[in-house]
Design an enzyme around this catalytic site. Structure first.
Site, PDB file in Angstrom:
ATOM      1  N   ALA A   1      13.370 -38.823  60.617  1.00  0.00           N
ATOM      2  CA  ALA A   1      14.803 -39.526  61.293  1.00  0.00           C
ATOM      3  C   ALA A   1      14.475 -39.537  62.764  1.00  0.00           C
ATOM      4  O   ALA A   1      13.819 -38.647  63.272  1.00  0.00           O
ATOM      5  CB  ALA A   1      15.918 -38.852  60.958  1.00  0.00           C
TER       6      ALA A   1
ATOM      7  N   GLY B   1      12.965 -37.165  57.157  1.00  0.00           N
ATOM      8  CA  GLY B   1      13.488 -38.363  56.550  1.00  0.00           C
ATOM      9  C   GLY B   1      12.438 -39.444  56.038  1.00  0.00           C
ATOM     10  O   GLY B   1      12.543 -40.382  55.064  1.00  0.00           O
TER      11      GLY B   1
ATOM     12  N   GLU C   1      11.714 -37.788  52.619  1.00  0.00           N
ATOM     13  CA  GLU C   1      12.769 -38.170  51.761  1.00  0.00           C
ATOM     14  C   GLU C   1      13.090 -39.745  51.442  1.00  0.00           C
ATOM     15  O   GLU C   1      13.184 -39.599  50.282  1.00  0.00           O
ATOM     16  CB  GLU C   1      14.180 -37.796  52.761  1.00  0.00           C
ATOM     17  CG  GLU C   1      14.314 -36.613  52.703  1.00  0.00           C
ATOM     18  CD  GLU C   1      15.265 -35.945  53.730  1.00  0.00           C
ATOM     19  OE1 GLU C   1      15.584 -36.332  55.092  1.00  0.00           O
ATOM     20  OE2 GLU C   1      16.406 -35.282  53.190  1.00  0.00           O
TER      21      GLU C   1
ATOM     22  N   GLU D   1      12.844 -29.859  59.120  1.00  0.00           N
ATOM     23  CA  GLU D   1      14.141 -29.759  59.570  1.00  0.00           C
ATOM     24  C   GLU D   1      14.713 -28.616  60.092  1.00  0.00           C
ATOM     25  O   GLU D   1      15.225 -28.554  61.164  1.00  0.00           O
ATOM     26  CB  GLU D   1      15.250 -30.371  58.898  1.00  0.00           C
ATOM     27  CG  GLU D   1      15.339 -32.337  58.478  1.00  0.00           C
ATOM     28  CD  GLU D   1      14.332 -32.500  57.446  1.00  0.00           C
ATOM     29  OE1 GLU D   1      13.531 -31.607  56.796  1.00  0.00           O
ATOM     30  OE2 GLU D   1      14.489 -33.627  57.047  1.00  0.00           O
TER      31      GLU D   1
END
Ligand code: COA
Length: 260
Positions: free
Chosen positions: A66, A112, A115, A135
């Protein structure tokens, strides 16, 4: 819709969506997540598209996570909203699509990015790929389904090790873990993806959608995968694809599935 952060192309039943922010290692900002949602929705609606490939542009990254610059000053409620909106718009959306999605991991798939790859129905990777959920090294946890999908794919112990160490695994370890199905050189990766996709394109899209639904049901809280399988199995008998598939077999010819 014109896209600024992604490219979408179509050929032979396959839509390829490329995340195209190579200078930022294809990090997923909100605009990219929205564009991915739109492009995937368009591909899902397009009856000619039988498989969706998602990859990253450049030689370095699939998606490096992200976009950290977007959320570094978020509050608790903004953080929660970021995860909820992202999951609804992209990650759960992809996982529950009727059209199979293959993540073609051509480099770093972090946070992300991993993910997103894990939301896809399966994954292949280049031999230089590196995967991880780093993270906790930023003081946060995976928020786009990573704490759920990683243990589903690799087992709880391996997921906990990957998440708590914030470490990266290479492509051969990902293959050994079952996180990716195949590894190829970077030059051959897209060719391999297209070869696998071409096999899917030949099959009944209606039956494939039922199979995805039944498989997903086994991983959903409160659903019984075996019951869903029975319902989806029965539904197939009412489809034109089933008539065509069985008739073609008995006629000793290749089927041409109408997709309904
Ligand atoms: N969010 C925002 N920007 C990112 C990013 C991310 N997740 N990942 C990389 N970038 C940007 C970098 O800030 C840099 O931008 P700049 O050139 O404007 O400074 C550019 O992409 C290139 O990255 P850089 O770090 O210089 O490349 P590298 O080869 O030295 O390192 C990584 C590659 C993947 C190891 C490193 O970029 C990294 O650790 N990224 C963050 C991974 C992460 O924690 N993801 C989870 C986010 S929740």
């Amino acid at each position: 819709m014109n896209f600024e952060n992604i490219l979408s192309t179509y050929e032979d039943g396959i839509t390829t969506i490329t995340i195209n922010r190579p200078k930022k290692l294809n990090a997923l900002n909100k605009a990219t997540i929205k564009e991915l949602h739109e492009a995937i929705k368009q591909a899902e609606k397009d009856r000619n598209t039988r498989v969706i490939l998602i990859t990253g542009s450049g030689e370095k990254a699939f998606v490096a996570g992200a976009d950290i610059s977007e959320f570094s000053d978020y509050s608790v409620s903004q953080g929660e909203r970021l995860a909820a909106q992202g999951q609804a718009l992209l990650f759960d959306f992809v996982a529950h699509l009727s059209t199979p999605v293959i993540a073609v991991i051509n480099g770093f798939a972090l946070g992300g990015g991993l993910e997103l790859a894990m939301s896809a129905h399966f994954r292949i990777a280049s031999d230089n790929a590196k995967m991880g959920l780093p993270e906790v090294s930023l003081g946060v946890i995976p928020g786009y389904g990573g704490t759920q999908r990683l243990p589903q794919l690799v087992g709880k112990g391996r997921a906990l090790e990957m998440i708590t160490t914030a470490g990266m695994i290479d492509a051969s370890q990902a293959l050994q873990y079952g996180l990716v199905n195949h590894v190829a050189s970077q030059e051959e990766l897209m060719q391999l993806a297209r070869k696998i996709a071409a096999k899917i394109v030949k099959n009944s899209p209606v039956a494939i959608a039922s199979a995805i639904n039944a498989i997903n049901a086994g991983f959903e809280e409160g659903e019984n995968g075996f019951d869903t399988e029975i319902t989806e199995f029965g539904k197939c008998f009412g489809t034109a694809d089933f008539k065509e598939g069985t008739t073609a077999f008995l006629d000793k010819r290749n089927p041409t599935f109408p997709g309904k």
